[in-house]
Design a protein around this motif. Structure first.
Motif, short mmCIF file in Angstrom:
data_model
loop_
_atom_site.label_atom_id
_atom_site.label_comp_id
_atom_site.label_asym_id
_atom_site.label_seq_id
_atom_site.Cartn_x
_atom_site.Cartn_y
_atom_site.Cartn_z
N PRO A 50 0.83 -1.21 0.00
CA PRO A 50 0.00 0.00 0.00
C PRO A 50 0.86 1.26 0.00
N ILE A 51 0.35 2.30 -0.62
CA ILE A 51 1.04 3.60 -0.63
C ILE A 51 0.22 4.57 0.20
N ARG A 52 0.89 5.15 1.19
CA ARG A 52 0.23 6.08 2.10
C ARG A 52 0.72 7.50 1.82
N GLN A 53 -0.22 8.40 1.57
CA GLN A 53 0.13 9.80 1.33
C GLN A 53 -0.72 10.70 2.20
N TYR A 60 -1.76 1.39 -4.39
CA TYR A 60 -0.95 0.24 -4.01
C TYR A 60 -0.08 -0.19 -5.18
N PHE A 61 1.04 -0.79 -4.84
CA PHE A 61 1.99 -1.31 -5.83
C PHE A 61 1.82 -2.81 -5.93
N THR A 68 1.53 0.57 -10.26
CA THR A 68 0.82 1.22 -9.15
C THR A 68 -0.62 1.47 -9.59
N LYS A 69 -1.57 1.16 -8.70
CA LYS A 69 -2.98 1.37 -8.99
C LYS A 69 -3.64 2.16 -7.87
N LYS A 70 -4.58 3.00 -8.27
CA LYS A 70 -5.37 3.72 -7.29
C LYS A 70 -6.34 2.76 -6.59
N ILE A 71 -6.59 2.98 -5.33
CA ILE A 71 -7.60 2.19 -4.62
C ILE A 71 -8.97 2.69 -5.06
N THR A 72 -9.79 1.77 -5.57
CA THR A 72 -11.13 2.11 -6.04
C THR A 72 -12.18 1.44 -5.16
N VAL A 73 -13.43 1.75 -5.45
CA VAL A 73 -14.54 1.16 -4.71
C VAL A 73 -14.51 -0.36 -4.78
#
Length: 242
Positions: A50-53, A60-61, A68-73
């Motif tokens: 996971p990528i935390r900003q 997440y990678f 890398t992908k965005k967290i979606t619904v």
């Protein structure tokens, strides 16, 4: 007065995702893609990093695609989802981020289906199915003759040997049947309908649930088997996951 089956069914939906998830603060996270790639190389058994900003999990990678992908619904599951419904979700997703009070508070992976609370849930459900099937059997005479007639000869001999070895502690040949035996007998009686493949999967999951050192799922393919067992059990019990 609730029946044993009612009690077992209630127990089976008691535990939820928050009980087995990895809390957000315990996750191995990164701040960006290069850091996530390094973290992934250092933890090759992790599917994603996971990528935390700005204090929030946003993406997440992926280890396998190196993307890398965005967290979606579609990546989210509620922390209050019961463990039976989690199995259904993980049938289509190898992992999920856990949503609690409108923010991501944890992570769950298909390997978490080996958590002792999931094993307990399936032990309880399969116990209810086994009892349902056993209660449907109608031996007209003694158990010895009934089982001799309805079990394959080799299997009957195995059970008879176990019974004799128990000596004075033995109660009935029925006590030495396993869940697969009981389900096959119930099918022969016409009281339930199941495929042989599902019976084998039910026995495998029952064995995994009953032993501390065994797992319910060894790989992602086993999640499909577990999901099939879930569906068949709920169908036999006339139970709706809630």
């Amino acid at each position: 007065m609730p029946t044993i089956e009612d009690t077992l069914e209630r127990l089976a939906v008691t535990f939820v995702v928050r009980d087995i998830m990895i809390p957000s603060e315990s996750l191995v996270c990164a701040a960006d893609k290069p850091e996530a790639a390094n973290a992934s190389d250092g933890h090759p058994d992790f599917n994603v990093i996971p990528i935390r900003q700005k204090g929030k999990l946003t993406s997440y990678f992926e280890r396998d695609t190196r993307r890398t992908k965005k967290i979606t619904v579609n990546d989210l599951i509620s922390d209050g989802t019961n463990l039976l419904d989690l199995v259904e979700f993980l049938e289509e997703h190898e992992f999920a981020f856990v949503l609690s009070h409108r923010h991501i508070d944890g992570y769950v992976h298909f390997s978490d289906l080996n958590h002792h609370l999931v094993k307990l849930t399936f032990y309880v459900i399969l116990e209810a199915v086994e009892r349902l099937a056993l209660d449907s059997l109608r031996p007209v005479k003694g158990s010895d003759e009934y089982l001799r007639r309805n079990l394959p000869p080799k299997r009957f001999q195995q059970i008879e040997r176990q019974y004799r070895r128990a000596g004075d502690a033995a109660r009935s040949l029925f006590n030495y049947l396993n869940i697969a035996d009981i389900l096959r007998l119930a099918i022969k009686e016409g009281s339930i309908q199941l495929d042989e493949r599902v019976i084998k999967d039910m026995k495998m999951m029952r064995d995994g649930a009953a032993h501390v050192l065994e797992n319910l799922v060894a790989d992602y393919d086993d999640v499909q088997k577990l999901a099939n067992v879930r569906r068949e059990c709920l169908g036999l019990l006339g139970m709706q996951s809630r």
